[in-house]
Design an enzyme around this catalytic site. Sequence first.
Site, PDB file in Angstrom:
ATOM      1  N   TYR A 209      23.720 -31.819 -15.856  1.00 17.49           N
ATOM      2  CA  TYR A 209      24.344 -30.500 -15.741  1.00 17.49           C
ATOM      3  C   TYR A 209      23.307 -29.398 -15.773  1.00 17.49           C
ATOM      4  O   TYR A 209      22.158 -29.586 -16.186  1.00 17.49           O
ATOM      5  CB  TYR A 209      25.402 -30.279 -16.825  1.00 17.49           C
ATOM      6  CG  TYR A 209      24.883 -29.983 -18.219  1.00 17.49           C
ATOM      7  CD1 TYR A 209      24.734 -28.667 -18.656  1.00 17.49           C
ATOM      8  CD2 TYR A 209      24.558 -31.010 -19.096  1.00 17.49           C
ATOM      9  CE1 TYR A 209      24.274 -28.394 -19.942  1.00 17.49           C
ATOM     10  CE2 TYR A 209      24.101 -30.751 -20.376  1.00 17.49           C
ATOM     11  CZ  TYR A 209      23.963 -29.438 -20.795  1.00 17.49           C
ATOM     12  OH  TYR A 209      23.506 -29.160 -22.063  1.00 17.49           O
ATOM     13  N   CYS A 210      23.726 -28.233 -15.292  1.00 17.09           N
ATOM     14  CA  CYS A 210      22.917 -27.014 -15.331  1.00 17.09           C
ATOM     15  C   CYS A 210      23.881 -25.851 -15.580  1.00 17.09           C
ATOM     16  O   CYS A 210      24.942 -26.043 -16.160  1.00 17.09           O
ATOM     17  CB  CYS A 210      22.138 -26.834 -14.023  1.00 17.09           C
ATOM     18  SG  CYS A 210      23.180 -26.572 -12.570  1.00 17.09           S
ATOM     19  N   ARG A 211      23.548 -24.673 -15.140  1.00 19.39           N
ATOM     20  CA  ARG A 211      24.411 -23.511 -15.365  1.00 19.39           C
ATOM     21  C   ARG A 211      25.658 -23.565 -14.485  1.00 19.39           C
ATOM     22  O   ARG A 211      26.768 -23.391 -14.958  1.00 19.39           O
ATOM     23  CB  ARG A 211      23.634 -22.216 -15.110  1.00 19.39           C
ATOM     24  CG  ARG A 211      24.470 -20.964 -15.304  1.00 19.39           C
ATOM     25  CD  ARG A 211      23.621 -19.696 -15.103  1.00 19.39           C
ATOM     26  NE  ARG A 211      24.445 -18.517 -15.260  1.00 19.39           N
ATOM     27  CZ  ARG A 211      25.049 -17.882 -14.252  1.00 19.39           C
ATOM     28  NH1 ARG A 211      24.911 -18.325 -13.007  1.00 19.39           N
ATOM     29  NH2 ARG A 211      25.784 -16.817 -14.474  1.00 19.39           N
TER      30      ARG A 211
ATOM     31  N   ILE B   8      27.686 -25.638 -16.873  1.00 20.32           N
ATOM     32  CA  ILE B   8      28.104 -25.199 -18.204  1.00 20.32           C
ATOM     33  C   ILE B   8      29.078 -24.012 -18.119  1.00 20.32           C
ATOM     34  O   ILE B   8      29.892 -23.812 -19.024  1.00 20.32           O
ATOM     35  CB  ILE B   8      26.880 -24.893 -19.096  1.00 20.32           C
ATOM     36  CG1 ILE B   8      27.273 -24.915 -20.573  1.00 20.32           C
ATOM     37  CG2 ILE B   8      26.205 -23.611 -18.685  1.00 20.32           C
ATOM     38  CD1 ILE B   8      26.088 -24.945 -21.529  1.00 20.32           C
TER      39      ILE B   8
END
Length: 111
Positions: free
Chosen positions: A68-70, A97
């Site tokens: 995952y990332c932003r 996120i």
Amino acid sequence: MTPKELKNRLDLRKDGKDLFYLLDVRNSNEVEISTIEGTDLLIPIGELSRRLVEINSWKESGKEVIVYCRSGARSGMACGILKQFGFAQVHNVEGGILLYSDEVDSSLAKY
């Protein structure tokens, strides 16, 4: 993978009923703002190719890697890199996120 699916998998993992690795590919300053509980490792996307040796045991284990990332863009690229280097089971958290905060844990700060 949707944020709700990730939450379900994290809950199962806490109970010893699921095995996977959760990789965050954001930058360290972003982690200071918020992070998903249960994250195993942070490797910023710009460092991933040269730091693959750190997670080689993950590949050898055969366990899934969830990334995952932003917002989901960088983690999508990371999934491509991991597949290119022989990781068989990799999943991108859709919406990153930000969507996880919307759908699962509103206490996570958005930025």
